[in-house]
Write a protein that holds these residues in place. Structure first.
Motif, short mmCIF file in Angstrom:
data_model
loop_
_atom_site.label_atom_id
_atom_site.label_comp_id
_atom_site.label_asym_id
_atom_site.label_seq_id
_atom_site.Cartn_x
_atom_site.Cartn_y
_atom_site.Cartn_z
N LEU A 118 0.83 -1.21 0.00
CA LEU A 118 0.00 0.00 0.00
C LEU A 118 0.86 1.26 0.00
CD1 LEU A 118 -2.70 -1.20 2.54
CD2 LEU A 118 -3.05 -0.78 0.10
N SER A 119 1.92 1.25 0.78
CA SER A 119 2.82 2.41 0.84
C SER A 119 3.45 2.70 -0.51
CB SER A 119 3.91 2.17 1.89
OG SER A 119 3.34 2.07 3.17
N GLN A 120 3.80 1.65 -1.25
CA GLN A 120 4.36 1.83 -2.60
C GLN A 120 3.39 2.53 -3.53
OE1 GLN A 120 7.31 -1.40 -4.09
NE2 GLN A 120 5.55 -2.47 -3.23
N MET A 121 2.10 2.40 -3.25
CA MET A 121 1.07 3.03 -4.08
C MET A 121 0.75 4.45 -3.61
SD MET A 121 -1.65 -0.06 -4.55
CE MET A 121 -1.14 -1.46 -3.59
N GLY A 122 1.43 4.91 -2.57
CA GLY A 122 1.16 6.25 -2.05
C GLY A 122 0.04 6.29 -1.04
N ILE A 123 -0.34 5.14 -0.52
CA ILE A 123 -1.41 5.05 0.47
C ILE A 123 -0.78 5.02 1.87
CG2 ILE A 123 -3.29 3.58 1.33
CD1 ILE A 123 -3.73 4.85 -1.51
N ASP A 176 -6.66 -4.90 11.00
CA ASP A 176 -5.22 -4.93 11.22
C ASP A 176 -4.52 -3.71 10.64
OD1 ASP A 176 -5.14 -7.51 12.49
OD2 ASP A 176 -5.57 -8.37 10.51
N ILE A 177 -5.11 -3.16 9.56
CA ILE A 177 -4.49 -2.01 8.89
C ILE A 177 -5.57 -0.98 8.53
CG2 ILE A 177 -3.24 -1.23 6.82
CD1 ILE A 177 -1.87 -3.97 6.75
N LEU A 178 -5.29 0.27 8.85
CA LEU A 178 -6.12 1.39 8.40
C LEU A 178 -5.38 2.01 7.22
CD1 LEU A 178 -6.82 2.94 11.91
CD2 LEU A 178 -8.40 1.58 10.54
N ALA A 179 -6.02 2.05 6.07
CA ALA A 179 -5.38 2.56 4.86
C ALA A 179 -6.15 3.77 4.35
CB ALA A 179 -5.35 1.47 3.79
N THR A 180 -5.41 4.85 4.01
CA THR A 180 -6.04 6.09 3.57
C THR A 180 -5.26 6.71 2.42
OG1 THR A 180 -6.73 6.52 5.85
CG2 THR A 180 -6.82 8.37 4.34
N ASN A 181 -6.01 7.20 1.44
CA ASN A 181 -5.43 8.02 0.38
C ASN A 181 -5.67 9.47 0.79
OD1 ASN A 181 -5.07 9.65 -1.94
ND2 ASN A 181 -5.51 7.91 -3.29
N LEU A 182 -4.61 10.15 1.15
CA LEU A 182 -4.75 11.52 1.65
C LEU A 182 -5.15 12.50 0.55
CD1 LEU A 182 -1.71 11.72 4.10
CD2 LEU A 182 -4.13 11.33 4.65
N GLU A 183 -4.95 12.15 -0.71
CA GLU A 183 -5.29 13.06 -1.81
C GLU A 183 -6.78 13.06 -2.12
OE1 GLU A 183 -2.82 12.40 -5.22
OE2 GLU A 183 -0.98 12.69 -4.06
N ASN A 184 -7.44 11.90 -2.01
CA ASN A 184 -8.86 11.86 -2.37
C ASN A 184 -9.77 11.49 -1.20
OD1 ASN A 184 -8.79 9.05 -2.13
ND2 ASN A 184 -8.63 8.71 -4.34
N GLY A 185 -9.19 11.19 -0.03
CA GLY A 185 -9.99 10.90 1.16
C GLY A 185 -10.54 9.49 1.23
N SER A 186 -10.25 8.64 0.26
CA SER A 186 -10.76 7.27 0.32
C SER A 186 -10.00 6.48 1.40
CB SER A 186 -10.64 6.59 -1.04
OG SER A 186 -9.30 6.57 -1.47
N TYR A 187 -10.65 5.48 1.94
CA TYR A 187 -10.04 4.69 3.01
C TYR A 187 -10.53 3.25 2.95
CZ TYR A 187 -14.48 5.02 5.47
OH TYR A 187 -15.80 4.92 5.81
N ALA A 188 -9.76 2.37 3.59
CA ALA A 188 -10.14 0.96 3.70
C ALA A 188 -9.73 0.45 5.08
CB ALA A 188 -9.46 0.14 2.61
#
Length: 153
Positions: free
Chosen positions: A18-23, A36-48
């Motif tokens: 995920l980090s390699q993708m900029g997440i 186990d993991i909170l993942a966020t795209n800071l540019e568009n606000g999407s999360y998983a």
């Protein structure tokens, strides 16, 4: 690899991908249920919200899951990432699956297994094995190494 380290290794591999993708990928504390993991795209606000399950090198029956994994989650944007560790120096294989899709598959699969033989006793164990079980292989095809399923980019 020691059993207690297998799960941690899977979580770090997922966070690295995920980090390699900029997440932004943050591992949760071990007492956080279902995530186990909170993942966020800071540019568009999407999360998983991600639950990681890791299959160790000596595993020959797929991912061992439980009855809890077939229950539908109320957590928004909840995903499972199933990690198949291939060995030191090798790239793992990933199945990125929406929680509700995996839960439905496990529910249906377990009931079919029970119906297949009247002598089978119910158990809390569930298995996802796309390597040896044809229906699960077909189901898993669209999720294999498909990070786009997370809708983070």
């Amino acid at each position: 690899m020691k059993k207690n380290i297998v799960g941690v290794a899977g979580e770090y591999f997922v966070a690295a991908e995920l980090s390699q993708m900029g997440i932004v990928a943050t591992l949760t504390l071990k007492n956080t249920p279902k995530i186990d993991i909170l993942a966020t795209n800071l540019e568009n606000g999407s999360y998983a919200n991600i639950q990681v399950k890791t299959m160790s090198l000596d595993n020959n029956i797929g991912w061992r899951l439980s009855q809890k994994d077939e229950e539908l989650s109320k957590i928004k944007n909840h995903f499972y990432v199933l990690v198949n560790l291939k060995g030191v120096g090798m790239i793992p294989e990933y199945y990125i699956i929406p929680q509700q899709k995996l839960a439905a598959l496990l529910y249906k699969d377990h009931r079919q297994w029970l119906a297949g033989n009247s002598k089978r006793k119910d158990t809390t164990m569930r298995v996802f094995d796309p390597y040896r079980r044809e229906p699960q292989r077909k189901f898993g095809e669209k999720y294999k190494n498909n990070w786009a399923v997370l809708n983070l980019l």
